[in-house]
Design a protein around this motif. Structure first.
Motif, PDB file in Angstrom:
ATOM      1  N   ALA A  99       0.749  -1.116   0.294  1.00 16.42           N
ATOM      2  CA  ALA A  99      -0.053   0.044  -0.160  1.00 16.42           C
ATOM      3  C   ALA A  99       0.860   1.089  -0.186  1.00 16.42           C
ATOM      4  N   GLY A 100      -0.078   2.181  -0.638  1.00 14.47           N
ATOM      5  CA  GLY A 100       1.051   3.768  -1.348  1.00 14.47           C
ATOM      6  C   GLY A 100       1.175   4.258  -0.149  1.00 14.47           C
ATOM      7  N   GLY A 101       2.526   5.627   0.076  1.00 13.56           N
ATOM      8  CA  GLY A 101       2.276   6.324   0.420  1.00 13.56           C
ATOM      9  C   GLY A 101       3.143   7.062  -0.131  1.00 13.56           C
ATOM     10  N   LYS A 102       3.454   8.337   0.593  1.00 14.46           N
ATOM     11  CA  LYS A 102       4.233   9.168   0.022  1.00 14.46           C
ATOM     12  C   LYS A 102       5.420   9.205  -0.229  1.00 14.46           C
ATOM     13  N   GLY A 103       6.238   8.546  -1.118  1.00 14.10           N
ATOM     14  CA  GLY A 103       7.911   7.721  -1.221  1.00 14.10           C
ATOM     15  C   GLY A 103       8.316   7.046  -0.453  1.00 14.10           C
ATOM     16  N   GLU A 104       7.101   6.198  -0.240  1.00 14.38           N
ATOM     17  CA  GLU A 104       7.336   5.047   0.608  1.00 14.38           C
ATOM     18  C   GLU A 104       5.909   3.934   0.755  1.00 14.38           C
ATOM     19  N   GLY A 105       5.833   3.381   1.201  1.00 16.49           N
ATOM     20  CA  GLY A 105       4.418   1.801   1.191  1.00 16.49           C
ATOM     21  C   GLY A 105       5.134   0.776   2.478  1.00 16.49           C
ATOM     22  N   LEU A 106       3.612   0.340   2.492  1.00 12.49           N
ATOM     23  CA  LEU A 106       3.771  -0.317   3.035  1.00 12.49           C
ATOM     24  C   LEU A 106       3.619  -2.484   3.029  1.00 12.49           C
ATOM     25  N   LEU A 107       3.887  -2.673   3.138  1.00 13.16           N
ATOM     26  CA  LEU A 107       4.464  -4.379   3.440  1.00 13.16           C
ATOM     27  C   LEU A 107       3.399  -4.485   3.721  1.00 13.16           C
ATOM     28  N   PHE A 108       1.783  -6.259   3.306  1.00 12.45           N
ATOM     29  CA  PHE A 108       1.268  -6.517   4.439  1.00 12.45           C
ATOM     30  C   PHE A 108       0.966  -7.602   4.356  1.00 12.45           C
ATOM     31  N   SER A 109       0.221  -8.420   5.122  1.00 12.55           N
ATOM     32  CA  SER A 109       0.015  -9.799   4.945  1.00 12.55           C
ATOM     33  C   SER A 109      -1.371 -10.415   5.478  1.00 12.55           C
ATOM     34  N   LYS A 110      -2.641 -10.188   5.001  1.00 11.97           N
ATOM     35  CA  LYS A 110      -3.969 -10.357   6.226  1.00 11.97           C
ATOM     36  C   LYS A 110      -4.322  -9.739   6.505  1.00 11.97           C
ATOM     37  N   GLY A 111      -3.883  -8.488   6.061  1.00 12.59           N
ATOM     38  CA  GLY A 111      -3.986  -7.261   6.834  1.00 12.59           C
ATOM     39  C   GLY A 111      -3.545  -6.282   8.164  1.00 12.59           C
ATOM     40  N   LYS A 112      -2.140  -7.791   8.104  1.00 14.12           N
ATOM     41  CA  LYS A 112      -1.399  -7.272   9.089  1.00 14.12           C
ATOM     42  C   LYS A 112      -0.182  -6.568   8.696  1.00 14.12           C
ATOM     43  N   ILE A 113       0.510  -5.220   8.730  1.00 19.84           N
ATOM     44  CA  ILE A 113       1.500  -4.401   8.376  1.00 19.84           C
ATOM     45  C   ILE A 113       2.846  -5.230   8.922  1.00 19.84           C
ATOM     46  N   ILE A 114       3.908  -5.683   7.278  1.00 17.60           N
ATOM     47  CA  ILE A 114       4.688  -5.806   7.806  1.00 17.60           C
ATOM     48  C   ILE A 114       5.553  -4.962   7.898  1.00 17.60           C
ATOM     49  N   ARG A 115       5.897  -4.270   7.132  1.00 15.33           N
ATOM     50  CA  ARG A 115       6.768  -2.873   7.786  1.00 15.33           C
ATOM     51  C   ARG A 115       7.314  -2.124   6.217  1.00 15.33           C
ATOM     52  N   LYS A 116       7.391  -0.759   6.722  1.00 20.60           N
ATOM     53  CA  LYS A 116       7.512   0.415   4.969  1.00 20.60           C
ATOM     54  C   LYS A 116       8.475  -0.024   5.125  1.00 20.60           C
ATOM     55  N   ILE A 117       8.569   0.046   3.750  1.00 19.75           N
ATOM     56  CA  ILE A 117       9.708   0.168   2.385  1.00 19.75           C
ATOM     57  C   ILE A 117       9.543   1.095   1.628  1.00 19.75           C
ATOM     58  N   PRO A 118      10.370   1.726   1.510  1.00 14.83           N
ATOM     59  CA  PRO A 118      10.411   2.895   0.675  1.00 14.83           C
ATOM     60  C   PRO A 118      11.153   2.271  -1.127  1.00 14.83           C
TER      61      PRO A 118
END
Length: 355
Positions: A316-335
């Motif tokens: 899921a995108g953000g500003k210059g970064e995004g979230l990696l998630f699985s089954k609705g749970k956030i794993i970590r932020k990524i550039p």
């Protein structure tokens, strides 16, 4: 989704009709007597998830090539034959698994009997196929000079009755038009008339983009009504695309699990990263994943882990970064630049864990 109950028939190692899964077909566009090229294309079709392959048999060289093709690939092979009974007999002798042949087009009753007896002896099904654009002048005249559903069904039944007179019942039927409403009406009428298995398709549907839309609407509408036992998406393009579109149609109706499903949002003013090329890259890379997993590519936190919480893995995108998630749970932020590689690393991990 409840399907209309039809007879079942054996086509090589594949069962069509009855309670068997809906199968996906395609047709090679190589010269059939180019064995090397045809085999290479068939292997690509199989890798894409094709169940049955049809080859054109316009001459004796093509009919004779079937034997070599059968030795090289393990897939039910259908010979597409028009008019010439000798080509049908040669294809049967060379081990073909089914014929696409309208017996009425052969003409000579003795020749028809020879083909039917050979097919019966080898337990080879015959597909009777009627296209709206190839109806006889007599049939068109009977129905006001234009193709109608009634004309298509009556034409198909005339060929079927020839086979039935020879005690041949291993039959499947197709009734195709390039117009979706006409195709729908013809198949609906035939499904009320007979219980032979039906091969669905929109003929001459167009290029990959426009043809995929027409095919999805037409084939999908029939399948949603429980009509249809095997399908082909006819596209002007690489036959592999036909298979991919066909499998997507089945997946969208919950009729097949075939490889990954991509969930991606349409983007809006909340999106702060260039999502469209990211989604396209992910879609392209997913062609090589065979596991039936759901992958999400979402533009923002609103459409991210929340709305796509059922996805096995997603970004899921953000500003210059995004979230990696699985089954609705956030794993970590990524550039942003690392989102795709991180997503596929997680996909690889998921696949390995489930092996």
């Amino acid at each position: 989704m409840q399907r209309n109950q039809t007879r079942s028939l054996q086509l090589g190692r594949v069962v069509i009709g009855g309670s068997a899964p809906i199968t996906v077909q395609s047709m090679t566009n190589t010269r059939t007597d180019n064995v090397t090229g045809t085999v290479a294309q068939i292997r690509r079709l199989l890798d894409a998830g094709c169940d049955i392959v049809r080859v054109a048999v316009p001459d004796m060289a093509a009919a004779l090539a079937i034997e070599q093709i059968k030795l090289a690939v393990d897939v039910p092979l259908v010979a597409d034959i028009h008019f010439d009974y000798r080509l049908a007999l040669a294809a049967i002798e060379r081990g073909v698994d089914a014929l696409r042949l309208n017996p009425g087009n052969i003409g000579n009753p003795e020749h028809i009997a020879m083909v039917v007896e050979a097919a019966k002896k080898q337990r080879i099904p015959i597909r009777v196929g009627v296209n709206a654009g190839s109806l006889s002048k007599e049939m068109l005249a009977k129905y006001g000079g234009r193709p109608t559903a009634q004309a298509m069904v009556e034409s198909a039944l005339s060929h079927i009755h020839i086979l039935e007179k020879h005690d041949f019942f291993a039959i499947k039927i197709s009734l195709k038009a390039h117009a979706v409403p006409l195709t729908l009406s013809a198949y609906q009428l035939m499904s009320e008339t007979t219980d032979y298995p039906l091969h669905l398709g929109i003929t001459e549907a167009g290029t990959v983009r426009s043809g995929a839309v027409k095919s999805a609407v037409g084939i999908g509408a029939l399948l949603a009504q429980g009509i249809g036992d095997t399908i082909r998406v006819s596209l002007t393009g690489d036959p592999v695309e036909e298979v991919r579109v066909a499998n997507e149609i089945l997946k969208s109706l919950g009729l097949k699990q075939a490889g990954p499903t991509l969930v991606s949002c349409p983007t809006c003013g909340r999106c702060q990263l260039d999502l469209i090329p990211i989604a396209e890259i992910v879609e392209d890379k997913l062609k090589f994943v065979t596991k039936p997993i759901t992958v999400a590519v979402m533009g923002c936190i609103v459409n991210g882990p929340g709305e796509a919480k059922e996805a096995d893995v997603g970004i899921a995108g953000g500003k210059g970064e995004g979230l990696l998630f699985s089954k609705g749970k956030i794993i970590r932020k990524i550039p942003e630049a690392e989102l795709v590689s991180a997503l596929f690393a997680e996909i690889d991990k998921l696949i390995k864990e489930e092996i």
